[in-house]
Design a protein around this motif. Structure first.
Motif, PDB file in Angstrom:
ATOM      1  N   MET A  76       0.605  -4.175   4.061  1.00  0.00           N
ATOM      2  CA  MET A  76      -0.667  -4.180   4.788  1.00  0.00           C
ATOM      3  C   MET A  76      -1.168  -5.589   5.021  1.00  0.00           C
ATOM      4  SD  MET A  76      -2.951  -1.645   5.450  1.00  0.00           S
ATOM      5  CE  MET A  76      -4.323  -1.856   6.562  1.00  0.00           C
ATOM      6  N   HIS A 108       0.817  -1.209   0.000  1.00  0.00           N
ATOM      7  CA  HIS A 108       0.000   0.000   0.000  1.00  0.00           C
ATOM      8  C   HIS A 108       0.855   1.266   0.000  1.00  0.00           C
ATOM      9  CE1 HIS A 108      -4.052  -1.629   1.798  1.00  0.00           C
ATOM     10  NE2 HIS A 108      -3.680  -2.278   0.719  1.00  0.00           N
ATOM     11  N   HIS A 163       3.572   0.979   2.933  1.00  0.00           N
ATOM     12  CA  HIS A 163       3.581  -0.063   3.957  1.00  0.00           C
ATOM     13  C   HIS A 163       3.080  -1.392   3.403  1.00  0.00           C
ATOM     14  CE1 HIS A 163      -0.354   1.942   4.001  1.00  0.00           C
ATOM     15  NE2 HIS A 163      -0.857   0.766   4.321  1.00  0.00           N
ATOM     16  N   MET A 168      -5.223   5.499   2.354  1.00  0.00           N
ATOM     17  CA  MET A 168      -4.274   4.520   1.825  1.00  0.00           C
ATOM     18  C   MET A 168      -4.885   3.785   0.658  1.00  0.00           C
ATOM     19  SD  MET A 168      -4.194   1.503   4.599  1.00  0.00           S
ATOM     20  CE  MET A 168      -5.655   0.599   5.068  1.00  0.00           C
TER      21      MET A 168
HETATM   22 CU   LIG Z   1      -2.749  -0.033   4.014  1.00  0.00          CU
END
Ligand SMILES: [Cu+2]
Length: 147
Positions: free
Chosen positions: A112, A77, A110, A88
């Motif tokens: 996720m 993400h 990140h 996001m």
């Molecule tokens: Cu995320």
């Protein structure tokens, strides 16, 4: 006398070749460090992991996916500010250019974890598999901790 000179020259050439090899290995060379994740209560349902992904090689590469066994789905993400609200979204890949890096950190890119099977607690270690466009898959371990 001539033979000795030829030998010296060839040793020198080998040294140069080895030196060049160390400076820029053929293809992408991925190194991942500082892998961690935030604790996540079960009520949250989701979690995230952060890390630094460096490419010390001579060829560009891309992260094209991630996998873990702690959640139903694991995605890569990114985040953006939209009308003053952080949002996001899922991305297809992160570029990891030759000699460059991509940093996954809070408020930005990140890994996720969606639909956690169990809560993520401080001290726990989560195994994350990273998939690249060119490099072999890589398994890294994310330590769960407060920042
Ligand atoms: Cu995320």
């Amino acid at each position: 006398m001539k033979k000795a000179l030829v030998l010296v020259v060839s040793v020198m050439l080998m040294t140069v070749a080895l030196g060049a090899c160390q400076a820029a290995p053929a293809g992408p060379q991925i190194e991942v460090s500082g892998v961690w994740g935030r604790p996540s209560p079960m009520t949250a349902g989701n979690g995230a992991a952060y890390m630094l992904i460096e490419n010390t090689g001579s060829e560009d590469d891309k992260v094209i996916g991630a996998w873990s066994d702690v959640a139903e789905n694991t995605e890569i993400h990114d985040m953006t500010m939209d009308d003053g609200v952080m949002k996001m979204f899922h991305v297809d890949s992160y570029d990891v250019p030759a000699g460059g890096s991509v940093e996954l950190k809070p408020g930005g890119k990140h890994v996720m974890f969606i639909g956690l099977y169990d809560q993520l607690e401080v001290g726990q270690v989560v195994t994350v598999e990273l998939e690249f466009e060119k490099s072999e898959k890589m398994t890294v371990e994310a330590e769960i901790r407060e920042e």
